[in-house]
Design a protein around this motif. Structure first.
Motif, short mmCIF file in Angstrom:
data_model
loop_
_atom_site.label_atom_id
_atom_site.label_comp_id
_atom_site.label_asym_id
_atom_site.label_seq_id
_atom_site.Cartn_x
_atom_site.Cartn_y
_atom_site.Cartn_z
N ILE A 1 55.58 43.89 83.42
CA ILE A 1 54.01 43.38 83.12
C ILE A 1 53.39 43.07 84.50
O ILE A 1 52.22 43.38 84.86
N PHE A 2 54.31 43.03 85.50
CA PHE A 2 53.68 42.65 86.79
C PHE A 2 53.43 43.85 87.44
O PHE A 2 52.35 44.04 88.11
N ASN A 3 54.14 45.00 87.32
CA ASN A 3 53.60 46.16 87.72
C ASN A 3 52.41 46.73 87.20
O ASN A 3 51.62 47.52 87.64
N TRP A 4 52.18 46.49 85.71
CA TRP A 4 51.16 46.85 85.05
C TRP A 4 49.86 45.95 85.54
O TRP A 4 48.80 46.80 85.96
N VAL A 5 50.04 44.75 85.86
CA VAL A 5 48.89 44.00 86.44
C VAL A 5 48.56 44.34 87.62
O VAL A 5 47.40 44.42 88.26
N ASN A 6 49.66 44.49 88.41
CA ASN A 6 49.15 44.89 90.06
C ASN A 6 48.90 46.22 90.11
O ASN A 6 48.07 46.59 91.25
N ASN A 7 48.74 47.27 89.21
CA ASN A 7 48.14 48.41 89.27
C ASN A 7 46.83 48.59 88.54
O ASN A 7 45.94 49.12 88.20
N GLY A 8 46.48 47.20 88.02
CA GLY A 8 45.08 47.07 87.51
C GLY A 8 44.69 47.13 86.20
O GLY A 8 43.58 47.19 85.67
N TYR A 9 45.71 47.40 85.33
CA TYR A 9 45.59 47.32 83.81
C TYR A 9 45.51 46.02 83.21
O TYR A 9 46.10 44.97 83.86
N PRO A 10 44.72 45.91 82.14
CA PRO A 10 44.37 44.62 81.41
C PRO A 10 45.38 44.07 80.75
O PRO A 10 46.44 44.53 80.03
N VAL A 11 45.49 42.62 80.45
CA VAL A 11 46.47 41.87 79.92
C VAL A 11 45.34 41.00 78.90
O VAL A 11 44.28 40.54 79.28
N PHE A 12 45.98 40.45 77.66
CA PHE A 12 45.13 39.73 76.89
C PHE A 12 46.06 38.46 76.29
O PHE A 12 47.07 38.46 76.49
N ASP A 13 45.24 37.34 76.18
CA ASP A 13 45.97 35.97 75.27
C ASP A 13 45.00 36.13 74.05
O ASP A 13 44.40 37.04 73.70
N GLY B 1 41.24 36.94 74.12
CA GLY B 1 40.82 38.23 74.75
C GLY B 1 41.33 38.53 76.02
O GLY B 1 42.40 38.06 76.36
N GLN B 2 40.53 39.37 76.96
CA GLN B 2 41.02 39.67 78.14
C GLN B 2 41.26 38.43 78.91
O GLN B 2 40.36 37.76 79.20
N THR B 3 42.08 38.38 79.73
CA THR B 3 42.53 37.30 80.77
C THR B 3 43.07 37.93 82.16
O THR B 3 43.45 39.07 82.19
N ASN B 4 42.74 37.12 83.13
CA ASN B 4 43.49 37.38 84.64
C ASN B 4 44.65 36.68 84.59
O ASN B 4 45.18 36.78 85.87
N ARG B 5 45.00 35.93 83.89
CA ARG B 5 46.20 34.72 83.89
C ARG B 5 47.55 35.81 83.67
O ARG B 5 47.57 36.43 82.52
N ILE B 6 48.57 35.35 84.33
CA ILE B 6 49.77 35.93 84.06
C ILE B 6 50.98 35.09 84.29
O ILE B 6 51.11 34.45 85.39
#
Length: 167
Positions: A127-139, A142-147
């Motif tokens: 998921i680090f690589n996912w986020v580092n490449n600009g793809y969204p994550v959710f809680d 809804g969408q969040t920038n927290r990881i």
């Protein structure tokens, strides 16, 4: 002379590790080392473009999952992970596993392959690589920038988003 060479080597290594390009390269090397090569990789770009049906398994802890996860992911807590807990998944289903950087997901992926699942891959770099490449994550909201940064050491490789540690 040896002190000069040692200084030069330390300087070059520091320059590589502490620049963005160096950090990316170092992360790639690290994920290649910690991942089980028996489980095929899928890059974040490929996963993002992938058409369903596929099953996305998040093998991090419930606390990590709660902070954020990839949309549609099913929690399969690595701490208590048992392939038998996934008996509802067809053996021929396309399954993609991920964790923070790829250590836990490659191990879980190998367990799935050994249990007879035919189409298993793990998200390269997690998921680090996912986020580092600009793809969204959710809680849950809804969408969040927290990881979740997992640990301070591993969190170093997370260059995007807001790092969260603990529960």
């Amino acid at each position: 002379m040896p002190k000069r060479i040692l200084f030069l080597v330390v300087f070059i290594v520091a320059a590589i590790v502490f620049t963005d390009l160096g950090k990316h390269y170092s992360y790639s090397l690290l994920t290649n080392i910690v991942s089980n090569q028996a489980v095929p990789n899928i890059d974040p770009e490929e996963l993002y473009a992938l058409k369903e049906p596929y099953i996305l398994l998040d093998v991090r802890t419930p606390a990590e999952y709660k902070v954020s996860h990839i949309k549609g992911a099913r929690l399969a807590n690595y701490t208590t992970f048992q392939v038998d807990d996934l008996a509802d998944l067809p053996k021929d289903a396309r399954i993609i596993v991920y964790c923070s950087v790829g250590v836990r997901s490659s191990k879980a992926g190998l367990q799935l392959l050994e249990a007879g699942y035919k189409d298993v891959a793990h998200l390269y770099g997690g998921i680090f690589n996912w986020v580092n490449n600009g793809y969204p994550v959710f809680d849950a909201n809804g969408q969040t920038n927290r990881i979740h940064g997992y640990t301070r050491f591993w969190g170093y490789w997370l260059t995007e988003g807001v790092k969260v540690y603990g529960k």
